[in-house]
Scaffold this active site. Sequence first.
Site, short mmCIF file in Angstrom:
data_model
loop_
_atom_site.label_atom_id
_atom_site.label_comp_id
_atom_site.label_asym_id
_atom_site.label_seq_id
_atom_site.Cartn_x
_atom_site.Cartn_y
_atom_site.Cartn_z
N LYS A 65 0.81 -1.21 0.00
CA LYS A 65 0.00 0.00 0.00
C LYS A 65 0.86 1.28 0.00
O LYS A 65 2.06 1.22 0.13
CB LYS A 65 -0.95 -0.03 1.21
CG LYS A 65 -1.86 -1.27 1.24
CD LYS A 65 -2.66 -1.45 -0.05
CE LYS A 65 -3.92 -2.28 0.11
NZ LYS A 65 -3.73 -3.73 0.29
C1 PLP Z 1 -4.98 -4.63 0.93
C2 PLP Z 1 -6.45 -4.65 1.00
C3 PLP Z 1 -7.16 -5.17 2.08
C4 PLP Z 1 -6.54 -5.98 3.16
O1 PLP Z 1 -5.54 -5.41 3.82
P1 PLP Z 1 -4.52 -6.28 4.69
O2 PLP Z 1 -3.86 -5.21 5.45
O3 PLP Z 1 -3.60 -6.97 3.73
O4 PLP Z 1 -5.29 -7.20 5.52
C5 PLP Z 1 -8.54 -5.05 2.11
N1 PLP Z 1 -9.19 -4.49 1.10
C6 PLP Z 1 -8.55 -4.00 0.02
C7 PLP Z 1 -9.35 -3.36 -1.05
C8 PLP Z 1 -7.17 -4.08 -0.07
O5 PLP Z 1 -6.55 -3.66 -1.17
#
Ligand code: PLP
Length: 402
Positions: free
Chosen positions: A186
Amino acid sequence: MPGTELFGAEERKEVNDVMETGVLFRYGHDAQRNNHWKAKDFEAEVRKITGAKYAHAMSSGSTAIAAALAASGIGTGDEVIVPPFTFIASVEAVLFIGALPVFAEIDETLCLSAEGIEKAITPKTKGICLVHMCGGMADMDAIMAVVKKHNLILVEDAGQAFAASYKGTYTGLFGTAGSYSFDFFKIATAGEGGVFVTNDEEVYKKADVYSDHGHDHIGSNRGMENHPFLGFNYRISELHAAVALAQTRKVPGIKEKNLYNKKFLQNILSKTEGIGFAKLADPSGDSATFLNILMPTPEIAKNTVAEMNVAGVGGFNYWFTNMYHFVNQWDHLKNLKTISKLPVQVLGAPQDYNNLQLPKSQEVVGRLISFGVRCTWTEAEMTTLAEKISAAAVKAMKPVNA
Ligand SMILES: *Cc1c(COP(=O)(O)O)cnc(C)c1O
């Protein structure tokens, strides 16, 4: 993944603060922690960027979305409208809190559309798990009109849209509660981590308690705290929060760079007829973590991907065939393959997940090719990349016998 491009002295300093005191736990130990409160400081930084009244850091974006659903009052047997294009965590969160996902159509914003949501509403619909995809945002005016008209609970998974906004309001703050992810992929990363946000004090208190076995976090004796509700462990550690804190401070700078780089690429790419881009419901609110190319047809997009692979272009996602982001590959979900029984298997699925009719989503995701925007790209690198993408697209669009 821009956050990881910028790991440096700032992240190390925050981690060292924690290691020097040895207090890896976010609560208590006031005497030993030398005034280091990384989870609290991280939450303050998230509030500063988004304007959220309340932010609570958790162990992941997945746990933050589950807490957002639960704290919003969604639970066993409730139908929740979800998109077929999302990281699968959004759908898992709905299933694992006992609710029943109902798939609806997305549009060129790459998010659920108001029209799609409205068509999927049944008398059992309790809420929507709206996902802001690929750094952008859903068309919130239209969606809020549907939410109000049908008196639904809106929860926003803004896992991919931290620091994105729509008409001045940040993603995650339109509904009852929202979530961001700080996993490795992210805009800012803690390695693993997430943040729950809301503007509602009661909802915040519920999530705070829920994410820590029911602790009410009042007083200074952890073992004697009251426990108003049952909860579970969705806590973040101080080490993760330390990295997240340093990373989050870099987000405004990352976003500015991303926007510049995305525009730079788009300026070159848009000279090639046939190359289009996903719709931004509010272009000024883009977090620009992804360059989202929409080709004229799924066929041409597939050919473009093939040509890019031949030319050795990397760094893109063709989500249509991705195992974790698009419903077509979710055979485990469609056949409800679980290691133990979930409420959906007892109550019955509200839709035949093996025969979903989502032609618009199939068409949009079929046409979509996304590049992760890097904040450290040079203009020379971007020019080369854009030219390679354009060349692949031109080849892909050429009639077979020309
Ligand atoms: C990355 C992501 C998640 C989950 O996040 P984690 O921190 O990996 O559990 C949930 N929803 C979306 C749309 C994502 O891109």
